[in-house]
Design a protein around this motif. Structure first.
Motif, PDB file in Angstrom:
ATOM      1  N   GLY A  85       0.796  -1.244   0.182  1.00 33.94           N
ATOM      2  CA  GLY A  85       0.036  -0.111   0.092  1.00 33.94           C
ATOM      3  C   GLY A  85       0.655   1.386  -0.070  1.00 33.94           C
ATOM      4  O   GLY A  85       0.537   2.235  -0.891  1.00 33.94           O
ATOM      5  N   VAL A  86       2.082   1.415   0.844  1.00 31.82           N
ATOM      6  CA  VAL A  86       2.885   2.433   0.756  1.00 31.82           C
ATOM      7  C   VAL A  86       3.582   2.486  -0.456  1.00 31.82           C
ATOM      8  O   VAL A  86       3.623   3.686  -1.174  1.00 31.82           O
ATOM      9  CB  VAL A  86       3.942   2.321   2.114  1.00 31.82           C
ATOM     10  CG1 VAL A  86       5.018   3.526   1.774  1.00 31.82           C
ATOM     11  CG2 VAL A  86       3.229   2.290   3.178  1.00 31.82           C
ATOM     12  N   ALA A  87       3.980   1.450  -1.234  1.00 37.79           N
ATOM     13  CA  ALA A  87       4.633   1.272  -2.713  1.00 37.79           C
ATOM     14  C   ALA A  87       3.526   1.985  -3.530  1.00 37.79           C
ATOM     15  O   ALA A  87       4.102   2.909  -4.307  1.00 37.79           O
ATOM     16  CB  ALA A  87       4.922  -0.028  -2.898  1.00 37.79           C
ATOM     17  N   ALA A  88       2.370   1.658  -3.431  1.00 37.23           N
ATOM     18  CA  ALA A  88       1.522   2.116  -4.477  1.00 37.23           C
ATOM     19  C   ALA A  88       1.003   3.537  -4.252  1.00 37.23           C
ATOM     20  O   ALA A  88       1.187   4.573  -5.196  1.00 37.23           O
ATOM     21  CB  ALA A  88      -0.053   1.378  -4.109  1.00 37.23           C
ATOM     22  N   LYS A  89       1.134   4.176  -2.942  1.00 38.10           N
ATOM     23  CA  LYS A  89       0.849   5.406  -2.540  1.00 38.10           C
ATOM     24  C   LYS A  89       2.282   6.274  -3.065  1.00 38.10           C
ATOM     25  O   LYS A  89       2.117   7.425  -3.742  1.00 38.10           O
ATOM     26  CB  LYS A  89       0.855   5.752  -1.142  1.00 38.10           C
ATOM     27  CG  LYS A  89       0.519   7.173  -0.823  1.00 38.10           C
ATOM     28  CD  LYS A  89       0.263   7.426   0.783  1.00 38.10           C
ATOM     29  CE  LYS A  89      -0.279   8.714   1.157  1.00 38.10           C
ATOM     30  NZ  LYS A  89      -0.709   8.743   2.453  1.00 38.10           N
ATOM     31  N   VAL A  90       3.402   5.730  -2.918  1.00 42.30           N
ATOM     32  CA  VAL A  90       4.561   6.471  -3.177  1.00 42.30           C
ATOM     33  C   VAL A  90       4.612   6.455  -4.919  1.00 42.30           C
ATOM     34  O   VAL A  90       5.006   7.635  -5.443  1.00 42.30           O
ATOM     35  CB  VAL A  90       5.972   5.751  -2.943  1.00 42.30           C
ATOM     36  CG1 VAL A  90       7.203   6.103  -3.499  1.00 42.30           C
ATOM     37  CG2 VAL A  90       6.157   5.894  -1.320  1.00 42.30           C
ATOM     38  N   GLY A  98       2.450   2.695 -12.069  1.00 40.26           N
ATOM     39  CA  GLY A  98       2.082   1.665 -10.942  1.00 40.26           C
ATOM     40  C   GLY A  98       3.247   0.785 -10.453  1.00 40.26           C
ATOM     41  O   GLY A  98       4.393   1.451 -10.407  1.00 40.26           O
ATOM     42  N   LEU A  99       2.907  -0.318 -10.373  1.00 36.31           N
ATOM     43  CA  LEU A  99       3.908  -1.254  -9.626  1.00 36.31           C
ATOM     44  C   LEU A  99       4.512  -2.474 -10.722  1.00 36.31           C
ATOM     45  O   LEU A  99       3.378  -2.848 -11.183  1.00 36.31           O
ATOM     46  CB  LEU A  99       3.703  -1.819  -8.454  1.00 36.31           C
ATOM     47  CG  LEU A  99       2.945  -1.159  -7.230  1.00 36.31           C
ATOM     48  CD1 LEU A  99       2.338  -2.082  -6.097  1.00 36.31           C
ATOM     49  CD2 LEU A  99       3.973  -0.139  -6.690  1.00 36.31           C
ATOM     50  N   GLY A 100       5.772  -2.401 -10.828  1.00 32.00           N
ATOM     51  CA  GLY A 100       6.184  -3.617 -11.283  1.00 32.00           C
ATOM     52  C   GLY A 100       6.620  -4.768 -10.471  1.00 32.00           C
ATOM     53  O   GLY A 100       7.828  -4.749  -9.906  1.00 32.00           O
ATOM     54  N   VAL A 101       5.706  -5.718 -10.522  1.00 28.97           N
ATOM     55  CA  VAL A 101       5.865  -6.632  -9.462  1.00 28.97           C
ATOM     56  C   VAL A 101       6.613  -7.992 -10.091  1.00 28.97           C
ATOM     57  O   VAL A 101       5.949  -8.815 -10.663  1.00 28.97           O
ATOM     58  CB  VAL A 101       4.515  -7.095  -8.731  1.00 28.97           C
ATOM     59  CG1 VAL A 101       4.778  -7.938  -7.635  1.00 28.97           C
ATOM     60  CG2 VAL A 101       3.970  -5.895  -8.424  1.00 28.97           C
ATOM     61  N   GLU A 143      -5.002   3.142  -1.886  1.00 32.09           N
ATOM     62  CA  GLU A 143      -3.887   4.197  -2.172  1.00 32.09           C
ATOM     63  C   GLU A 143      -3.663   4.685  -3.369  1.00 32.09           C
ATOM     64  O   GLU A 143      -3.380   5.811  -3.885  1.00 32.09           O
ATOM     65  CB  GLU A 143      -2.490   3.796  -1.654  1.00 32.09           C
ATOM     66  CG  GLU A 143      -2.308   3.471  -0.210  1.00 32.09           C
ATOM     67  CD  GLU A 143      -2.899   4.685   0.626  1.00 32.09           C
ATOM     68  OE1 GLU A 143      -2.593   5.916   0.271  1.00 32.09           O
ATOM     69  OE2 GLU A 143      -3.023   4.282   1.804  1.00 32.09           O
ATOM     70  N   TYR A 144      -4.069   3.797  -4.629  1.00 37.60           N
ATOM     71  CA  TYR A 144      -3.903   4.198  -6.161  1.00 37.60           C
ATOM     72  C   TYR A 144      -5.173   3.539  -6.772  1.00 37.60           C
ATOM     73  O   TYR A 144      -4.728   2.538  -7.367  1.00 37.60           O
ATOM     74  CB  TYR A 144      -2.615   3.924  -6.461  1.00 37.60           C
ATOM     75  CG  TYR A 144      -2.107   4.511  -7.619  1.00 37.60           C
ATOM     76  CD1 TYR A 144      -2.700   4.876  -8.794  1.00 37.60           C
ATOM     77  CD2 TYR A 144      -0.635   4.444  -7.993  1.00 37.60           C
ATOM     78  CE1 TYR A 144      -2.180   5.567  -9.939  1.00 37.60           C
ATOM     79  CE2 TYR A 144      -0.076   4.809  -9.177  1.00 37.60           C
ATOM     80  CZ  TYR A 144      -1.086   5.447 -10.125  1.00 37.60           C
ATOM     81  OH  TYR A 144      -0.171   5.892 -11.193  1.00 37.60           O
ATOM     82  N   PRO A 145      -6.327   3.900  -6.827  1.00 40.76           N
ATOM     83  CA  PRO A 145      -7.194   3.127  -7.518  1.00 40.76           C
ATOM     84  C   PRO A 145      -7.047   2.928  -8.754  1.00 40.76           C
ATOM     85  O   PRO A 145      -7.403   1.512  -9.171  1.00 40.76           O
ATOM     86  CB  PRO A 145      -8.501   4.054  -7.142  1.00 40.76           C
ATOM     87  CG  PRO A 145      -8.257   5.105  -6.125  1.00 40.76           C
ATOM     88  CD  PRO A 145      -6.598   5.206  -6.388  1.00 40.76           C
ATOM     89  N   ASP A 146      -6.265   3.723  -9.653  1.00 41.36           N
ATOM     90  CA  ASP A 146      -6.209   3.302 -10.915  1.00 41.36           C
ATOM     91  C   ASP A 146      -4.673   2.658 -11.498  1.00 41.36           C
ATOM     92  O   ASP A 146      -4.365   2.972 -12.497  1.00 41.36           O
ATOM     93  CB  ASP A 146      -6.756   4.615 -12.142  1.00 41.36           C
ATOM     94  CG  ASP A 146      -6.074   5.852 -11.452  1.00 41.36           C
ATOM     95  OD1 ASP A 146      -5.336   6.026 -10.592  1.00 41.36           O
ATOM     96  OD2 ASP A 146      -6.023   6.846 -12.357  1.00 41.36           O
ATOM     97  N   ILE A 147      -4.276   2.123 -10.368  1.00 44.50           N
ATOM     98  CA  ILE A 147      -2.948   1.731 -10.670  1.00 44.50           C
ATOM     99  C   ILE A 147      -3.041   0.719 -11.710  1.00 44.50           C
ATOM    100  O   ILE A 147      -3.822  -0.036 -11.752  1.00 44.50           O
ATOM    101  CB  ILE A 147      -2.434   1.174  -9.293  1.00 44.50           C
ATOM    102  CG1 ILE A 147      -0.873   1.021  -9.320  1.00 44.50           C
ATOM    103  CG2 ILE A 147      -3.074  -0.089  -8.903  1.00 44.50           C
ATOM    104  CD1 ILE A 147      -0.136   0.611  -7.906  1.00 44.50           C
ATOM    105  N   ILE A 148      -1.840   0.685 -12.532  1.00 43.53           N
ATOM    106  CA  ILE A 148      -1.528  -0.516 -13.153  1.00 43.53           C
ATOM    107  C   ILE A 148      -0.536  -1.308 -12.639  1.00 43.53           C
ATOM    108  O   ILE A 148       0.657  -1.014 -12.274  1.00 43.53           O
ATOM    109  CB  ILE A 148      -0.911  -0.026 -14.678  1.00 43.53           C
ATOM    110  CG1 ILE A 148      -1.753   1.018 -15.417  1.00 43.53           C
ATOM    111  CG2 ILE A 148      -0.288  -1.109 -15.291  1.00 43.53           C
ATOM    112  CD1 ILE A 148      -1.417   1.632 -16.619  1.00 43.53           C
ATOM    113  N   LEU A 149      -0.664  -2.666 -12.656  1.00 44.17           N
ATOM    114  CA  LEU A 149       0.263  -3.696 -12.115  1.00 44.17           C
ATOM    115  C   LEU A 149       0.986  -4.370 -13.202  1.00 44.17           C
ATOM    116  O   LEU A 149       0.177  -5.000 -14.345  1.00 44.17           O
ATOM    117  CB  LEU A 149      -0.548  -4.780 -11.257  1.00 44.17           C
ATOM    118  CG  LEU A 149      -1.340  -4.197  -9.888  1.00 44.17           C
ATOM    119  CD1 LEU A 149      -2.206  -5.328  -9.219  1.00 44.17           C
ATOM    120  CD2 LEU A 149      -0.360  -3.379  -8.949  1.00 44.17           C
TER     121      LEU A 149
END
Length: 166
Positions: A85-90, A98-101, A143-149
């Motif tokens: 969640g912190v990573a998404a907010k950052v 978004g996040l590259g997981v 934290e980031y509703p429209d994030i791309i994973l």
């Protein structure tokens, strides 16, 4: 088409009790050591000053170098969900897509049910892991509703792999 970078992001370094240095970020989100958003203030400022130019699809790189949680422990996974969640907010604050997981296991194995020390059946564990996936999603999307994973690897070995119910 992806036109961007996957970047390593770290927060403020701190000294641990054992004398080692540690910083929240790229390699240690799957950990019981909970991150704090405030630890990334300086990093956020530095990234905001960057002009990525033509690279518009940039992602906060998340990997699995440091894994110390237990899927079956609520407190352990609360820290993991918090960290993502912190990573998404950052990522949102910095202006990343978004996040590259990267879920490939670089440190301790944690996707294989056979590595858990429990008397629970696979079905029971799969139910817990499914719940963990929901907890993870709530923390990230809050934290980031429209994030791309961006997830380049998905594990598909056998029925004992936990990424399927996650």
């Amino acid at each position: 088409m992806l036109d961007g970078l996957v970047v390593r992001v770290y927060g403020k370094e701190e000294m641990l009790a054992d004398g080692k240095k540690w910083a929240p970020g790229t390699g240690n989100a799957w950990s019981i050591k909970a991150w704090k958003y405030e630890q990334f203030a300086e990093t956020i400022s530095r990234f905001k000053a960057l002009n990525f130019g033509r690279f518009t699809d940039n992602f906060f790189y998340m990997t699995t170098n440091s894994v110390d949680f237990n899927w079956l422990d609520d407190n352990d996974f609360a820290a993991v969900a918090n960290n993502f969640g912190v990573a998404a907010k950052v990522a949102k604050e910095i202006g990343l897509k978004g996040l590259g997981v990267d879920i490939e296991e670089y440190g301790r194995r944690f996707w294989n049910v056979n590595d858990l020390k429990t008397d629970k059946s696979y079905a029971e564990i799969a139910d817990v892991v499914f719940r963990r996936g929901q907890e993870w999603g709530r923390a990230v999307f809050k934290e980031y509703p429209d994030i791309i994973l961006f997830m380049p690897f998905c594990l598909t070995m056998d029925g004992a792999v936990l990424s399927r119910p996650f």
